[in-house]
Design a protein around this motif. Structure first.
Motif, short mmCIF file in Angstrom:
data_model
loop_
_atom_site.label_atom_id
_atom_site.label_comp_id
_atom_site.label_asym_id
_atom_site.label_seq_id
_atom_site.Cartn_x
_atom_site.Cartn_y
_atom_site.Cartn_z
N PRO B 5 7.03 5.92 3.11
CA PRO B 5 5.44 6.08 3.26
C PRO B 5 5.18 7.02 4.57
O PRO B 5 5.55 6.67 5.61
CB PRO B 5 5.19 4.86 3.40
CG PRO B 5 6.32 4.05 3.09
CD PRO B 5 7.62 4.66 3.29
N VAL B 6 4.04 7.63 4.23
CA VAL B 6 3.21 8.60 5.15
C VAL B 6 2.07 7.76 5.73
O VAL B 6 1.62 6.86 5.31
CB VAL B 6 3.12 9.90 4.71
CG1 VAL B 6 4.27 10.62 4.21
CG2 VAL B 6 2.00 9.79 3.54
N VAL B 8 -1.76 7.24 6.36
CA VAL B 8 -2.61 7.17 5.16
C VAL B 8 -4.22 7.69 5.90
O VAL B 8 -4.48 6.87 6.81
CB VAL B 8 -2.90 5.88 4.32
CG1 VAL B 8 -3.80 5.87 3.35
CG2 VAL B 8 -1.58 5.54 3.96
N LEU B 13 -8.23 4.71 3.37
CA LEU B 13 -8.03 3.34 3.71
C LEU B 13 -9.24 2.60 3.56
O LEU B 13 -9.41 1.42 2.62
CB LEU B 13 -7.56 3.10 5.01
CG LEU B 13 -6.30 3.31 5.58
CD1 LEU B 13 -6.03 3.20 6.85
CD2 LEU B 13 -5.25 2.62 4.67
N MET B 16 -10.05 2.16 -0.22
CA MET B 16 -8.98 1.18 -0.83
C MET B 16 -9.53 -0.33 -0.69
O MET B 16 -9.19 -1.10 -1.34
CB MET B 16 -7.59 1.18 -0.04
CG MET B 16 -6.38 0.19 -0.37
SD MET B 16 -4.85 0.70 0.05
CE MET B 16 -5.08 0.22 1.63
N SER B 17 -10.20 -0.31 0.39
CA SER B 17 -11.00 -1.56 0.66
C SER B 17 -12.26 -2.07 0.06
O SER B 17 -13.24 -2.83 0.25
CB SER B 17 -11.39 -1.83 2.02
OG SER B 17 -10.10 -1.58 2.88
N LYS B 18 -12.61 -1.12 -1.04
CA LYS B 18 -13.79 -1.33 -2.07
C LYS B 18 -13.61 -2.82 -2.69
O LYS B 18 -12.67 -3.26 -2.85
CB LYS B 18 -14.04 -0.26 -2.73
CG LYS B 18 -14.71 1.07 -2.28
CD LYS B 18 -15.35 1.90 -3.29
CE LYS B 18 -14.20 2.63 -3.99
NZ LYS B 18 -14.71 3.98 -4.84
N GLN B 180 2.94 7.40 -1.99
CA GLN B 180 3.22 7.47 -0.81
C GLN B 180 3.86 8.49 0.06
O GLN B 180 4.32 8.61 1.00
CB GLN B 180 4.08 6.08 -0.29
CG GLN B 180 5.63 6.40 -0.61
CD GLN B 180 5.98 6.07 -2.10
OE1 GLN B 180 5.25 6.23 -2.91
NE2 GLN B 180 7.30 5.88 -2.23
N PRO B 186 -0.87 4.66 0.38
CA PRO B 186 0.06 3.65 0.57
C PRO B 186 0.95 3.66 -0.72
O PRO B 186 0.79 4.19 -1.77
CB PRO B 186 -0.76 2.45 0.39
CG PRO B 186 -2.12 2.80 0.82
CD PRO B 186 -2.27 4.08 0.18
N PRO B 187 2.30 3.22 -0.73
CA PRO B 187 3.04 2.99 -1.73
C PRO B 187 2.58 1.95 -2.71
O PRO B 187 1.86 1.20 -2.24
CB PRO B 187 4.46 2.38 -1.21
CG PRO B 187 4.38 2.15 0.16
CD PRO B 187 3.08 2.57 0.63
N GLY B 188 3.11 2.13 -4.09
CA GLY B 188 2.58 0.92 -5.00
C GLY B 188 2.01 1.69 -6.39
O GLY B 188 2.00 0.98 -7.10
N VAL B 231 -5.58 -2.60 -8.60
CA VAL B 231 -6.87 -1.84 -8.69
C VAL B 231 -7.13 -1.01 -7.30
O VAL B 231 -7.51 -0.09 -7.30
CB VAL B 231 -8.05 -2.80 -9.03
CG1 VAL B 231 -9.36 -2.19 -8.78
CG2 VAL B 231 -7.83 -3.25 -10.43
N SER B 232 -6.99 -1.69 -6.19
CA SER B 232 -7.23 -1.30 -4.71
C SER B 232 -6.41 0.00 -4.69
O SER B 232 -7.10 1.10 -4.01
CB SER B 232 -6.66 -2.05 -3.66
OG SER B 232 -7.36 -3.21 -4.10
N LEU B 233 -5.17 0.18 -5.34
CA LEU B 233 -4.47 1.56 -5.02
C LEU B 233 -5.17 2.50 -6.02
O LEU B 233 -4.98 3.65 -5.38
CB LEU B 233 -3.07 1.39 -5.31
CG LEU B 233 -2.36 0.29 -4.17
CD1 LEU B 233 -0.92 0.30 -4.72
CD2 LEU B 233 -2.18 1.18 -2.96
#
Lengths: 371, 371
Positions: B5-6, B8, B13, B16-18, B180, B186-188, B231-233
């Motif tokens: 993973p690199v 982000v 980020l 992703m936090s929405k 990632q 992020p990975p996932g 969902v966040s991803l």
């Protein structure tokens, strides 16, 4: 106010945004180790815990695909939507014997025992049927499973951390939960605990590949994952488990129980019927309350009206579409959330002429939620 | 500076936090629709795109499990670590015919053609072999696959968005990438594109359940997912794809090409050999550079010394452990990142007595990365 995905606390969102680390680093291993240990407390078990980067369904596939081969039978007990998934999984990897009860009605334990007497390698239940708001008798089915030497698989996705969930005491061989329910994380992780006797049945190359329970268990013993994990969600899980400990696991469940009681008492005060039928072996869920859509109002009017006023609640699924509505009280949900939800419901009922004054529901909820 | 993973970017980020939304809402459907559309541009394809909530391996299982049944053969071509995964998947769902070339050496196209002449339902390659830093000939294998009527599956996990990747022009039926790597998420998440002829081969109830490609495709047409998505991803993916468009997809690839060239020229200036052997059909990767660990220094000294100085690079996997090291240049990586990495490498080489003065590598990288 839907029964998942639920609102995610700021602390968890911040943890999720931490800088990326390598999933092959000792830093990651420490996080996984801590999460596994805390999960054992949450599940009340000494069993191994593994985390899959996927939805609860990935955890369910890990369980069924790991245990059931093409010559094996699994009894899948269902009284709602999510029981169906076990049946599909059972038929994908072996044979599912579906034991179906009308949605929202209690299990008939005698029929379950009769099915077990016919012989089956495993039996699966959904502890908290999110689609109908009922808690099913895991303890009783666990006793029957043990007596008939069947592996006991329990979907605890919307239950673990909300309702009482005693993995070891109830003899649950494989228990599953998801991140977006009582733990109040974003969706994307499935947590699975595995008993020693279930672990011994796992074989290489069986079941799904990504959800291969043996591969996950073998790696988990070194606090690693067989495939790249959703690292950010592990950061979030670590924080959510710390928050759960800070609140206290029992206190947390008691909070959700209070909130659900508030919803139920408000429904009663507003002449709204609860959907599930419960008996001595089943209970109303503390994480989601399912209510019949009252006569004189459509689902669109009720839920649409609430949504316009800023509160989203869930409707019914499949055959229950338009007939019930559901309010979640899991995760980080508070008394204020419930009061606002009931108040919004009252406003809609008033507008549609079903009640003539405001306040009865809010008052009932308020009283019921008092500590 | 590892090949995923690199790191982000902050914007991703934040996205992703929405606040959480329901995955069954029209808001989610809009996000999925936008991501699918942008992914088609990224993959340079008119094919359908689906997103699985899981690692790249979930995408690989979706491909193999969807196409290969128990009587089917898949040719799995490999010259590194990640080719092995297709072989395991092939043998899980049918029969894998492994065509193995020494790690880091080019494919022999004649042997591939000979294998296809024996008959196979599908053939898989890894476009960018992360373990050895080589880019394999997708175009040429694609022509052979088409000529022999085999479904062409390409692992583009560390390639799509970094190296040139022409899904339609190369006749790739199923292409897979992971979040990632070049997209710097992020990975996932696994992103998969599926051609019409591959889609027509999919059947209900085949392959893995969680990674069921048909289930994902059927739902994706309505911009929905069969199971709860991460969902966040998805929020993060939407933002990352917007950022990629802002930079320009071609400009972005050109940046990674410059950075990798910088690493290669620095290696040359420091008398460090590149690991892979390339020919007219293969190339050095623009997303990861694999170099032989120089004589006179151990892997622990080299990578440990760099880590102490704040720069993490990857080692070799399996038989290459201790023999090579790898520097990733994918995602949000910049010229400054490369310069700092090379400078750190020089400091370690100086300390261990392999070079007598600093600067040659940094200068070579700097010149090579000039626009």
């Amino acid at each position: 106010m839907i029964p998942g995905p639920v609102r995610v606390p700021q602390r968890v969102l911040r943890a999720m945004s931490k800088p990326m680390i390598s999933h092959r680093s000792s830093d990651f291993e420490k996080i996984y180790e801590e999460c596994r240990s805390r999960l054992r407390e949450l599940f009340e078990t000494e069993n191994e815990a593994v985390i899959l980067s996927g939805s609860g369904t990935a955890g369910m596939e890990a369980a069924v695909g790991g245990i059931i081969g093409k010559d094996d039978k699994i009894i899948t007990v269902t009284n709602g939507k999510f029981g169906e998934r076990f049946t599909e999984l059972g038929n994908r990897y072996g044979t599912a014997v579906l034991l179906e009860f009308p949605w929202g009605t209690p299990y008939d334990l005698e029929r379950i025992e009769a099915a077990l007497e016919e012989g089956a390698k495993a039996i699966s239940i959904v502890h908290n049927e999110t689609s109908v708001g009922i808690v099913n008798p895991a303890k009783e089915v666990g006793e029957l499973a043990r007596r008939h030497d069947a592996i006991f698989i329990v979907d605890g996705i919307s239950s673990v951390g909300g309702n009482e969930f005693l993995t070891d005491e109830w003899g649950i061989d494989i228990a599953i939960t998801g991140s977006q329910k009582c733990l109040a994380l974003p969706p994307g992780l499935a947590m699975v605990t595995v008993s020693k006797r279930a672990a011994e049945m796992l074989e290489d190359g069986k079941g799904g590949y990504y959800t291969d329970l043996k591969a996950h268990l073998d790696k988990a013993k070194k606090n690693q994952t067989p495939y790249t994990p959703a690292v950010s969600l592990f950061f979030a899980l670590q924080e959510a488990l710390i928050m759960a400990e800070e609140e206290g696991l029992a206190e947390r469940r008691a909070r959700m129980a209070r909130l659900a009681k508030g919803v139920r008492e408000a429904a009663s005060a507003l002449d709204i019927d609860l959907f599930p039928q419960v008996n001595e072996h089943s209970a109303y869920s503390n994480t989601v309350t399912a209510m019949k859509t009252p006569e004189g109002i459509t689902d669109g009017q009720l839920r649409g009206g609430m949504r316009e006023r800023g509160v989203v609640v869930s409707g019914g699924q499949s055959a229950l579409k338009g007939k019930i509505f559901r309010i979640g009280t899991m995760g980080a949900c508070t008394e204020a959330d419930v009061l606002r939800t009931i108040q919004t419901l009252e406003l809609v009922l008033l507008k549609e002429g079903l009640i003539s004054s405001l306040g009865a529901g809010v008052e009932a909820a308020s009283r019921a939620m008092e500590r």
